[in-house]
Scaffold this motif. Sequence first.
Motif, PDB file in Angstrom:
ATOM      1  N   GLU A 203     -65.242  -4.588 -30.722  1.00 56.18           N
ATOM      2  CA  GLU A 203     -64.724  -5.958 -30.807  1.00 56.18           C
ATOM      3  C   GLU A 203     -63.928  -6.176 -32.086  1.00 56.18           C
ATOM      4  OE1 GLU A 203     -68.261  -8.253 -30.435  1.00 56.18           O
ATOM      5  OE2 GLU A 203     -68.269  -8.198 -28.226  1.00 56.18           O
ATOM      6  N   ALA A 204     -64.244  -5.367 -33.116  1.00 54.60           N
ATOM      7  CA  ALA A 204     -63.525  -5.466 -34.389  1.00 54.60           C
ATOM      8  C   ALA A 204     -62.263  -4.601 -34.394  1.00 54.60           C
ATOM      9  CB  ALA A 204     -64.448  -5.052 -35.538  1.00 54.60           C
ATOM     10  N   GLY A 205     -61.966  -3.964 -33.252  1.00 52.09           N
ATOM     11  CA  GLY A 205     -60.746  -3.171 -33.150  1.00 52.09           C
ATOM     12  C   GLY A 205     -60.906  -1.704 -33.472  1.00 52.09           C
ATOM     13  N   ILE A 206     -62.148  -1.241 -33.633  1.00 48.05           N
ATOM     14  CA  ILE A 206     -62.412   0.172 -33.931  1.00 48.05           C
ATOM     15  C   ILE A 206     -62.715   0.911 -32.633  1.00 48.05           C
ATOM     16  CG2 ILE A 206     -63.945   1.778 -35.132  1.00 48.05           C
ATOM     17  CD1 ILE A 206     -64.376  -0.413 -37.227  1.00 48.05           C
ATOM     18  N   ASP A 207     -62.009   2.008 -32.405  1.00 52.61           N
ATOM     19  CA  ASP A 207     -62.179   2.789 -31.178  1.00 52.61           C
ATOM     20  C   ASP A 207     -63.519   3.515 -31.218  1.00 52.61           C
ATOM     21  OD1 ASP A 207     -61.861   4.229 -28.861  1.00 52.61           O
ATOM     22  OD2 ASP A 207     -60.528   5.727 -29.764  1.00 52.61           O
ATOM     23  N   CYS A 208     -64.468   3.052 -30.423  1.00 55.15           N
ATOM     24  CA  CYS A 208     -65.826   3.611 -30.433  1.00 55.15           C
ATOM     25  C   CYS A 208     -66.292   3.807 -28.988  1.00 55.15           C
ATOM     26  CB  CYS A 208     -66.766   2.679 -31.195  1.00 55.15           C
ATOM     27  SG  CYS A 208     -68.459   3.258 -31.222  1.00 55.15           S
ATOM     28  N   PRO A 209     -66.192   5.040 -28.459  1.00 54.90           N
ATOM     29  CA  PRO A 209     -66.534   5.274 -27.053  1.00 54.90           C
ATOM     30  C   PRO A 209     -67.992   5.618 -26.792  1.00 54.90           C
ATOM     31  CG  PRO A 209     -65.585   7.256 -27.988  1.00 54.90           C
ATOM     32  CD  PRO A 209     -65.592   6.220 -29.088  1.00 54.90           C
ATOM     33  N   LEU A 210     -68.799   5.805 -27.855  1.00 52.36           N
ATOM     34  CA  LEU A 210     -70.150   6.329 -27.654  1.00 52.36           C
ATOM     35  C   LEU A 210     -71.143   5.764 -28.657  1.00 52.36           C
ATOM     36  CD1 LEU A 210     -72.113   8.471 -26.350  1.00 52.36           C
ATOM     37  CD2 LEU A 210     -71.285  10.063 -28.103  1.00 52.36           C
ATOM     38  N   ALA A 211     -72.331   5.396 -28.141  1.00 55.32           N
ATOM     39  CA  ALA A 211     -73.486   5.059 -28.971  1.00 55.32           C
ATOM     40  C   ALA A 211     -74.625   5.942 -28.493  1.00 55.32           C
ATOM     41  CB  ALA A 211     -73.859   3.579 -28.821  1.00 55.32           C
ATOM     42  N   ILE A 212     -75.245   6.699 -29.395  1.00 57.39           N
ATOM     43  CA  ILE A 212     -76.237   7.678 -28.969  1.00 57.39           C
ATOM     44  C   ILE A 212     -77.294   7.899 -30.047  1.00 57.39           C
ATOM     45  CG2 ILE A 212     -74.775   9.588 -29.768  1.00 57.39           C
ATOM     46  CD1 ILE A 212     -75.903  11.223 -27.365  1.00 57.39           C
ATOM     47  N   GLU A 213     -78.526   8.097 -29.599  1.00 59.58           N
ATOM     48  CA  GLU A 213     -79.639   8.405 -30.496  1.00 59.58           C
ATOM     49  C   GLU A 213     -80.045   9.864 -30.350  1.00 59.58           C
ATOM     50  OE1 GLU A 213     -82.841   5.374 -31.864  1.00 59.58           O
ATOM     51  OE2 GLU A 213     -82.929   5.555 -29.694  1.00 59.58           O
ATOM     52  N   THR A 214     -80.664  10.410 -31.376  1.00 57.36           N
ATOM     53  CA  THR A 214     -81.185  11.774 -31.290  1.00 57.36           C
ATOM     54  C   THR A 214     -82.286  11.883 -30.238  1.00 57.36           C
ATOM     55  OG1 THR A 214     -82.594  11.231 -33.190  1.00 57.36           O
ATOM     56  CG2 THR A 214     -80.615  12.501 -33.638  1.00 57.36           C
ATOM     57  N   SER A 215     -82.896  10.778 -29.862  1.00 59.68           N
ATOM     58  CA  SER A 215     -83.934  10.780 -28.837  1.00 59.68           C
ATOM     59  C   SER A 215     -83.372  11.048 -27.446  1.00 59.68           C
ATOM     60  CB  SER A 215     -84.669   9.442 -28.825  1.00 59.68           C
ATOM     61  OG  SER A 215     -83.781   8.395 -28.469  1.00 59.68           O
ATOM     62  N   GLY A 216     -82.044  10.945 -27.280  1.00 60.46           N
ATOM     63  CA  GLY A 216     -81.433  11.165 -25.976  1.00 60.46           C
ATOM     64  C   GLY A 216     -80.924   9.905 -25.317  1.00 60.46           C
TER      65      GLY A 216
END
Length: 372
Positions: A203-216
């Motif tokens: 929403e702030a204009g930063i290209d971010c295609p993925l959110a992920i945790e080490t837990s899977g």
Amino acid sequence: RKAFREAMENLGYRKAASAEEASLCLRMHQDKKSAWLSLAMEMPEDLDKEMELLCKIAAEMHTPILYFMNFDSDFLYVAATDGKNVQHVHVGFIDEDDDEENAEAMQSLSNAVVKAGADLGVIFDADCDRAAIVDASGREINRNRLIALISAILLDKKPGATIVTDSVTSSGLARFIMEWGGVHYRFKRGYRNVIDEAVRLNEAGIDCPLAIETSGHAALRENNFLDDGMYLATVLICEAMRLKQEGKSLSDLLEGLKEPKESVEIRLNITESDFRTVGRAAIEKVMEYAAFAPGWHIAPDNREGIRISFDLDGEMDNGWFLLRLSVHDPVLPLNIESDVEGGVKYMANALYKVLANAEGIDFSNLEKYIAQ
């Protein structure tokens, strides 16, 4: 499991150890909304008889009853009756801060893949919002490897993107993402935290295609940031098929990922009731010490707890620890990784010297590790 029990109690479910006790419990409360929670450790000798009695009680009291039995370390048996019908289900649990119970399942999958000569093995948790894979050699691709793999796939399509992860990822992963042309954004533990932050960045204009945790836990923008292990696995399977046509495999994408020689997680239990205050005080004490201690480098991208990097054996930035407060529990998880042998114990001992006199913290787990 603890959070589940607390939630049930908050919803008004009463505890009882038997059908007879449940009857007494319901009669005492008589609020017509109560059900009961049994924490029996074993299945009863005659489950049908037990459920028949519960049906009778439910019909007499005009109150639905839920019946829980923790007869296995990983599952709850749940039965529900309204006095007429009985429904059964098994509910699986995985503790996100402890991967010990996953080890056997991952090994079983590895063995099955190798035995079958398969290209890939896939494993999910009970509700399929977490996933991991195994390659043709039986090598586990989870935690930092899994993040590196999906990051490489996405960054190969569009370099320059930002990858949001939780706070306990390795320094080798950060370098890997940078070498693939991406930006590693370490945030906080908790899948909802990383997803919300990824949405905010977009929403702030930063290209971010993925959110992920080490837990899977993984959420992709192309899937509306749903916490969806099934979708992640589908993306990986499709990529594996494409690479196979080129004579390659998913594991080829992981070349260049530097993994630590040593790593450990030690849980420091907080003994005071106001555990958040005690935990924050400990973190502040480490931060104050690190600000002036030679060889202690506070991570510039600290967004949870305190992460300190070390220069071990004359090399730069080849060891680190992260001390943070658990999202839910009265615990200070301590993650330590080192690229040189003996580095983890060195850093554990250095931290212990700083915190040894802190009140309200049980250091027995840390002391046992240092004494090994």
